[in-house]
Motif scaffolding. Structure first.
Motif, PDB file in Angstrom:
ATOM      1  N   CYS A 149     -88.832  14.497  42.712  1.00  0.00           N
ATOM      2  CA  CYS A 149     -88.378  15.331  43.829  1.00  0.00           C
ATOM      3  C   CYS A 149     -87.772  16.596  43.215  1.00  0.00           C
ATOM      4  CB  CYS A 149     -87.348  14.578  44.661  1.00  0.00           C
ATOM      5  SG  CYS A 149     -86.438  15.640  45.788  1.00  0.00           S
TER       6      CYS A 149
ATOM      7  N   CYS B  52     -83.571  16.452  43.851  1.00  0.00           N
ATOM      8  CA  CYS B  52     -82.695  15.489  43.158  1.00  0.00           C
ATOM      9  C   CYS B  52     -83.272  15.041  41.817  1.00  0.00           C
ATOM     10  CB  CYS B  52     -82.415  14.295  44.060  1.00  0.00           C
ATOM     11  SG  CYS B  52     -83.894  13.339  44.444  1.00  0.00           S
TER      12      CYS B  52
ATOM     13  N   CYS C  82     -83.678  13.410  50.447  1.00  0.00           N
ATOM     14  CA  CYS C  82     -83.326  14.838  50.372  1.00  0.00           C
ATOM     15  C   CYS C  82     -83.784  15.567  51.632  1.00  0.00           C
ATOM     16  CB  CYS C  82     -83.965  15.501  49.154  1.00  0.00           C
ATOM     17  SG  CYS C  82     -83.073  15.176  47.625  1.00  0.00           S
TER      18      CYS C  82
HETATM   19 ZN   LIG Z   1     -84.779  14.223  46.367  1.00  0.00          ZN
END
Ligand SMILES: [Zn+2]
Length: 296
Positions: free
Chosen positions: A31, A34, A65
């Motif tokens: 991601c 994060c 997220c």
């Molecule tokens: Zn994330």
């Protein structure tokens, strides 16, 4: 749904390939916010900027997220849109949103009402009382007072109208949504070398909820309507200028030190004339569009 599935597969592959090419390879998608490894089923299509202002799905982020930042910041962008729309509807004879709610005050009585404009008679505004959210005694008193009122009196009937908290938003959160969107646009353009750069660590960690330290960057809103969308990379100044229509955001450049960015930002804010040899890029339509490994 098929189209969406295809797009998700394409983006998953593009992001995975780029993370491998950047030397941070893993079997799973990282991601960009994060940096957690994310299996295909937990990856989500991310609108950049938010869908409420016409953003497109240009990359994948993880579900936590996407949901957390959507609720925390992007929702304020949507509320601002509705709020701005409310002003347009009120002062420029536009149409109200069905969730535009106002508080009406007449003497001691207050009630909540939906506001509507009759398309046939655009200079007339109608109110519909929201019974379940209003005190029946107030509503009755309101009705009585307006009924008793006779036109042509010297004293006008004074009703105060206030937009309810429904239409409220926090400017700082709208700005942070723009920081997220422009950070992700740079990730889509420059790949993981942007997300992983130490210069971006403060912003990334803040967006990921890993740090409370507010990122230092600058969001500027221009009063004029513009349809320009681009990313300007000024490596000598250590910054990116990311422009999406009327909003411009200054972010750190991934190839320079963050201190250089802070210096340049200070100079720019103080109004100093700053020269740079900058490179301009088109707003990315999807992750990895301009990245080297896609050129064949
Ligand atoms: Zn994330």
């Amino acid at each position: 749904m098929r189209g969406k599935g295809k797009l998700k597969e394409k983006l998953y592959e593009a992001q995975h390939n780029n993370s491998v090419a950047s030397g941070i390879g893993s079997d799973l998608l990282l991601c960009p916010i994060c940096l957690q490894e994310t299996p295909f089923n937990d990856a989500t299509l991310e609108h950049v900027p938010p869908e409420s202002i016409g953003g497109r799905e240009i990359l994948l982020t993880c579900k936590p997220c996407n949901n957390r930042l959507g609720a925390k910041y992007d929702s304020h962008v949507a509320r601002k849109i509705r709020f701005d729309g409310f002003g347009e509807a009120l002062f420029k004879n536009g149409q109200f949103h069905e969730r535009d709610v106002v508080t009406l005050e007449l003497g001691e009585s207050r009630m909540l009402a939906q506001i509507k404009r009759d398309p046939e008679e655009p200079d007339r505004i109608a109110f519909k009382v929201i019974g379940k959210n209003s005190n029946p005694v107030d509503v009755a008193s309101f009705r009585q007072q307006t009924k008793d009122y006779k036109h042509g009196r010297d004293e006008p009937l004074k009703i105060n109208m206030t937009a309810s908290r429904e239409a409220s938003f926090i400017h700082k959160n709208v700005d942070l949504s723009w920081v997220k969107s422009t950070y992700l646009a740079c990730c889509a353009l420059f790949g993981y070398s942007y997300a992983m750069s130490p210069s971006l660590e403060t912003i990334r960690a803040f967006l990921a909820g890993q740090s409370d330290q507010l990122p230092i960057c600058k969001v500027i809103r221009e009063p004029v309507v513009s349809d320009h969308r681009f990313i300007m990379h000024a490596q000598d100044l250590g910054l990116m200028l990311v422009k999406y229509e009327a909003v411009s955001v200054f972010l750190p450049c991934h190839k320079s030190s963050v201190d250089r960015f802070y210096e340049s930002l200070e100079e720019l804010i103080s109004g100093a004339r700053v020269n740079s040899e900058a490179t301009f890029y088109e707003w990315p339509e999807r992750f990895g569009q301009g990245l080297f490994w896609e050129v064949k």
